[in-house]
Design a protein around this motif. Structure first.
Motif, PDB file in Angstrom:
ATOM      1  N   LYS A 300       0.799  -1.226   0.000  1.00 41.27           N
ATOM      2  CA  LYS A 300       0.000   0.000   0.000  1.00 41.27           C
ATOM      3  C   LYS A 300       0.829   1.274   0.000  1.00 41.27           C
ATOM      4  O   LYS A 300       0.345   2.331  -0.411  1.00 41.27           O
ATOM      5  N   ASN A 301       2.076   1.195   0.506  1.00 39.89           N
ATOM      6  CA  ASN A 301       2.881   2.416   0.630  1.00 39.89           C
ATOM      7  C   ASN A 301       3.127   3.042  -0.731  1.00 39.89           C
ATOM      8  O   ASN A 301       3.690   2.412  -1.629  1.00 39.89           O
ATOM      9  N   SER A 302       2.760   4.304  -0.880  1.00 38.88           N
ATOM     10  CA  SER A 302       3.134   5.046  -2.085  1.00 38.88           C
ATOM     11  C   SER A 302       4.633   5.303  -2.082  1.00 38.88           C
ATOM     12  O   SER A 302       5.293   5.236  -3.119  1.00 38.88           O
ATOM     13  N   ALA A 303       5.148   5.648  -0.925  1.00 37.93           N
ATOM     14  CA  ALA A 303       6.592   5.782  -0.701  1.00 37.93           C
ATOM     15  C   ALA A 303       6.827   5.386   0.750  1.00 37.93           C
ATOM     16  O   ALA A 303       6.123   5.859   1.644  1.00 37.93           O
ATOM     17  N   THR A 304       7.805   4.549   1.007  1.00 37.76           N
ATOM     18  CA  THR A 304       7.959   4.000   2.356  1.00 37.76           C
ATOM     19  C   THR A 304       8.256   5.083   3.376  1.00 37.76           C
ATOM     20  O   THR A 304       7.695   5.082   4.480  1.00 37.76           O
ATOM     21  N   VAL A 305       9.140   6.013   3.020  1.00 39.29           N
ATOM     22  CA  VAL A 305       9.463   7.133   3.899  1.00 39.29           C
ATOM     23  C   VAL A 305       9.282   8.416   3.100  1.00 39.29           C
ATOM     24  O   VAL A 305       9.737   8.519   1.966  1.00 39.29           O
ATOM     25  N   CYS A 306       8.629   9.384   3.686  1.00 39.90           N
ATOM     26  CA  CYS A 306       8.403  10.661   3.024  1.00 39.90           C
ATOM     27  C   CYS A 306       8.609  11.788   4.034  1.00 39.90           C
ATOM     28  O   CYS A 306       8.135  11.707   5.155  1.00 39.90           O
ATOM     29  N   ARG A 325      11.248   8.296  -0.458  1.00 47.01           N
ATOM     30  CA  ARG A 325      11.237   9.536  -1.235  1.00 47.01           C
ATOM     31  C   ARG A 325      12.353  10.420  -0.678  1.00 47.01           C
ATOM     32  O   ARG A 325      12.379  10.723   0.512  1.00 47.01           O
ATOM     33  N   LEU A 326      13.265  10.815  -1.559  1.00 44.08           N
ATOM     34  CA  LEU A 326      14.471  11.524  -1.147  1.00 44.08           C
ATOM     35  C   LEU A 326      14.270  13.027  -1.300  1.00 44.08           C
ATOM     36  O   LEU A 326      14.454  13.592  -2.376  1.00 44.08           O
ATOM     37  N   GLY A 327      13.897  13.667  -0.198  1.00 45.77           N
ATOM     38  CA  GLY A 327      13.779  15.116  -0.169  1.00 45.77           C
ATOM     39  C   GLY A 327      14.979  15.748   0.497  1.00 45.77           C
ATOM     40  O   GLY A 327      16.049  15.131   0.625  1.00 45.77           O
ATOM     41  N   ASP A 328      14.838  16.986   0.952  1.00 46.72           N
ATOM     42  CA  ASP A 328      15.949  17.690   1.590  1.00 46.72           C
ATOM     43  C   ASP A 328      16.500  16.900   2.775  1.00 46.72           C
ATOM     44  O   ASP A 328      15.738  16.358   3.591  1.00 46.72           O
ATOM     45  N   ASN A 348       7.226   1.752 -10.523  1.00 43.70           N
ATOM     46  CA  ASN A 348       7.872   1.527  -9.230  1.00 43.70           C
ATOM     47  C   ASN A 348       9.342   1.931  -9.228  1.00 43.70           C
ATOM     48  O   ASN A 348      10.099   1.525 -10.107  1.00 43.70           O
ATOM     49  N   ASP A 349       9.706   2.707  -8.216  1.00 37.39           N
ATOM     50  CA  ASP A 349      11.093   3.117  -8.023  1.00 37.39           C
ATOM     51  C   ASP A 349      11.533   2.682  -6.628  1.00 37.39           C
ATOM     52  O   ASP A 349      10.865   2.981  -5.634  1.00 37.39           O
ATOM     53  N   ALA A 350      12.682   2.014  -6.536  1.00 35.85           N
ATOM     54  CA  ALA A 350      13.208   1.657  -5.225  1.00 35.85           C
ATOM     55  C   ALA A 350      13.517   2.902  -4.412  1.00 35.85           C
ATOM     56  O   ALA A 350      13.352   2.926  -3.195  1.00 35.85           O
ATOM     57  N   MET A 351      13.966   3.955  -5.102  1.00 32.94           N
ATOM     58  CA  MET A 351      14.153   5.273  -4.495  1.00 32.94           C
ATOM     59  C   MET A 351      13.857   6.333  -5.550  1.00 32.94           C
ATOM     60  O   MET A 351      14.116   6.117  -6.733  1.00 32.94           O
ATOM     61  N   GLN A 352      13.346   7.468  -5.094  1.00 31.82           N
ATOM     62  CA  GLN A 352      13.017   8.539  -6.033  1.00 31.82           C
ATOM     63  C   GLN A 352      13.185   9.899  -5.367  1.00 31.82           C
ATOM     64  O   GLN A 352      12.877  10.072  -4.188  1.00 31.82           O
ATOM     65  N   THR A 353      13.697  10.845  -6.143  1.00 33.05           N
ATOM     66  CA  THR A 353      13.659  12.232  -5.716  1.00 33.05           C
ATOM     67  C   THR A 353      12.952  13.051  -6.779  1.00 33.05           C
ATOM     68  O   THR A 353      13.252  12.929  -7.970  1.00 33.05           O
ATOM     69  N   THR A 354      12.005  13.851  -6.346  1.00 35.08           N
ATOM     70  CA  THR A 354      11.310  14.753  -7.256  1.00 35.08           C
ATOM     71  C   THR A 354      11.715  16.200  -7.012  1.00 35.08           C
ATOM     72  O   THR A 354      11.214  17.095  -7.683  1.00 35.08           O
ATOM     73  N   ALA A 355      12.598  16.415  -6.076  1.00 36.08           N
ATOM     74  CA  ALA A 355      13.218  17.704  -5.755  1.00 36.08           C
ATOM     75  C   ALA A 355      13.888  17.544  -4.406  1.00 36.08           C
ATOM     76  O   ALA A 355      13.440  16.753  -3.568  1.00 36.08           O
ATOM     77  N   GLY A 356      14.965  18.252  -4.179  1.00 35.06           N
ATOM     78  CA  GLY A 356      15.612  18.187  -2.874  1.00 35.06           C
ATOM     79  C   GLY A 356      17.075  18.538  -2.951  1.00 35.06           C
ATOM     80  O   GLY A 356      17.663  18.633  -4.038  1.00 35.06           O
TER      81      GLY A 356
END
Length: 460
Positions: A300-306, A325-328, A348-356
């Motif tokens: 269910k997790n859209s991203a495990t950690v946000c 999700r890799l933010g600041d 699906n991405d194991a890790m993703q950044t959309t800005a940071g």
């Protein structure tokens, strides 16, 4: 996705200790083998073992035992006979590189998961050994040969002289076939087959923790990430952590965690969350530390950690649509991400950044590939600037990455500066290549230090 044996549609629960229905290498029982009067001869004898066993004494004899776990050999001239092994992890019986003279006689190995291999990775002799339910049976290569006599793998006879190719697995309704690169071996004959040219090393899909071709044993995997095996956890519901400096440890959290305070620590716990995020951090300067934690995204997790303000160390993440999700101010270190969950229309991405900014991804095992379904998913790391102006100061180094359309995806609209990708190892289970758009402005991709794990050749 996992096979149907793991949690619901996944692995069955463990009957004693640990997180799932298997014991993870390295933290299950490591036996101090009892000598039983044979110390003078330098021979150890394993006695009544109910869990996993690691042999570290040269000349050890294991005779007539039942091992409900793995058996690891880290010594020379070890003998295993009249023994039964039942295991559901990755490798039921592993002879570690550098150790010689292992002999396995009149022994049965029952692989209890579709991913489980029988005997790996070479430098052994197997005589009258029966393997049942194993994904790959007898594994070896030119560098680590094996001799196999009057043995069988999923009902098919196997006889191999050292240096011959590995046989293919017999097809059964419940057992997947072996890796396509393996070649058949003839069944037993009265006369050994004529010598063949040296076989190429048997290629296997890379798996975690140094258990695939070319992957160092120190890499993160089942033995060194997540909740330590045998640790008793206290049941808990979802949490909101709002006290600065709070420490949460030893919990089995059925629910999600929201962090609203600074300098919080979560360690030695399991989180099973059926909502968008296993952990939601409200402040990019929160300085959250998460270590030795298992996160089950419950599909269910859209991203495990946000979405920022955290450090993950020795964390295991699985059963999630996207990983962190890799933010600041986010860091993922010494962690294992595997078995993502495919949803309708998901990328699906194991890790993703959309800005940071100020992002570190170092020394992780990142498996954006499902060996059961042959699904490479979208990426180990997806880089884009779709929710903010840019991605700045991102370091991706010393990781093992396998899978993805591109293992490292780079969006065409990325605005970037200070992105460094260096000193990484890669598998071959991608659709198109290892990295898209290496020349995108703001990216420094060191082709000489980004290597394929099995060949150590640079990825162009």
């Amino acid at each position: 996705m996992f096979s149907a044996a793991r949690k619901g549609t996944r692995r069955a629960p463990r009957t004693s200790g640990g997180r799932f229905g298997f014991r993870r290498p390295g933290r299950a029982l490591v036996m101090a083998l009892t000598t039983l009067g044979l110390a003078a001869a330098g021979v150890g004898v394993a006695v009544a073992s109910s869990g996993s066993v690691t042999v570290t004494k040269a000349g050890t004899v294991i005779d007539g035992q039942t091992i409900n776990g793995y058996l690891y050999v880290k010594a020379d001239n070890v003998t295993i006979r009249n023994t039964t092994i039942r295991y559901g992890g990755y490798h039921s019986l592993r002879v570690f590189d550098g150790f010689n003279g292992t002999r396995i006689e009149d022994t049965k190995i029952f692989c209890q998961e579709s991913k489980t291999n029988g005997i790996v990775f070479g430098n052994y002799t197997a005589v009258r050994v029966e393997l049942q339910g194993c994904r790959n049976g007898f594994m070896y290569s030119d560098a680590l040969p094996a001799t196999i006599i009057d043995s069988s793998w999923n009902g098919k006879k196997v006889n191999v002289n050292a240096g011959e190719s590995l046989p293919t697995a017999p097809a059964t309704p419940t057992q997947p076939t072996a890796t396509p690169t393996a070649t058949p071996t003839p069944t037993a004959t009265a006369k050994p087959p004529a010598p063949k040219p040296p076989a190429k090393p048997v290629e296997q899909p890379p798996v975690a923790g140094g258990q695939g071709p070319g992957i160092p044993s120190s890499f993160p995997g089942p033995s060194n990430t997540g909740v330590p095996d045998g640790l008793a956890l206290k049941a808990s519901g979802g949490l909101t952590l709002s006290k600065a400096g709070q420490v949460v440890s030893g919990l089995d959290i059925k629910g999600c965690v929201t962090v609203t305070a600074k300098d919080v620590t979560i360690r030695n716990s399991k989180i099973t969350c059926t909502s968008n995020y296993s952990i939601k951090v409200s402040d990019a300067n929160a300085n959250l530390l998460v270590e030795n934690v298992t996160m089950d995204g419950a599909g269910k997790n859209s991203a495990t950690v946000c979405c920022g303000g955290y450090t993950l160390k020795r964390v295991e993440i699985f059963n999630t649509i996207d990983g962190p999700r890799l933010g600041d101010n986010s860091q993922v270190i010494d962690s294992w991400i595997h078995h993502l969950t495919r949803a309708d229309g998901s990328h699906n991405d194991a890790m993703q950044t959309t800005a940071g900014k100020n992002i570190v991804v170092r020394h992780n095992t990142i498996e954006a590939y499902n060996p059961s379904t042959k699904d490479p998913f979208n990426a180990c790391l997806m880089i884009g600037s779709t929710t903010g102006p840019s991605v700045t100061n991102l370091l991706f180094e010393q990781n093992f990455c396998n899978g993805g359309n591109y293992s490292i995806g780079v969006r065409t609209d990325l605005t970037a500066s200070g992105i460094v990708i260096r000193d990484n190892l890669y598998g071959h289970d991608f659709r198109y290549g290892v990295i898209a758009r290496t020349t995108q402005a703001g990216i420094s991709y060191e082709s000489s230090t980004n290597l394929f794990a099995d060949t150590r050749k640079p990825v162009k």
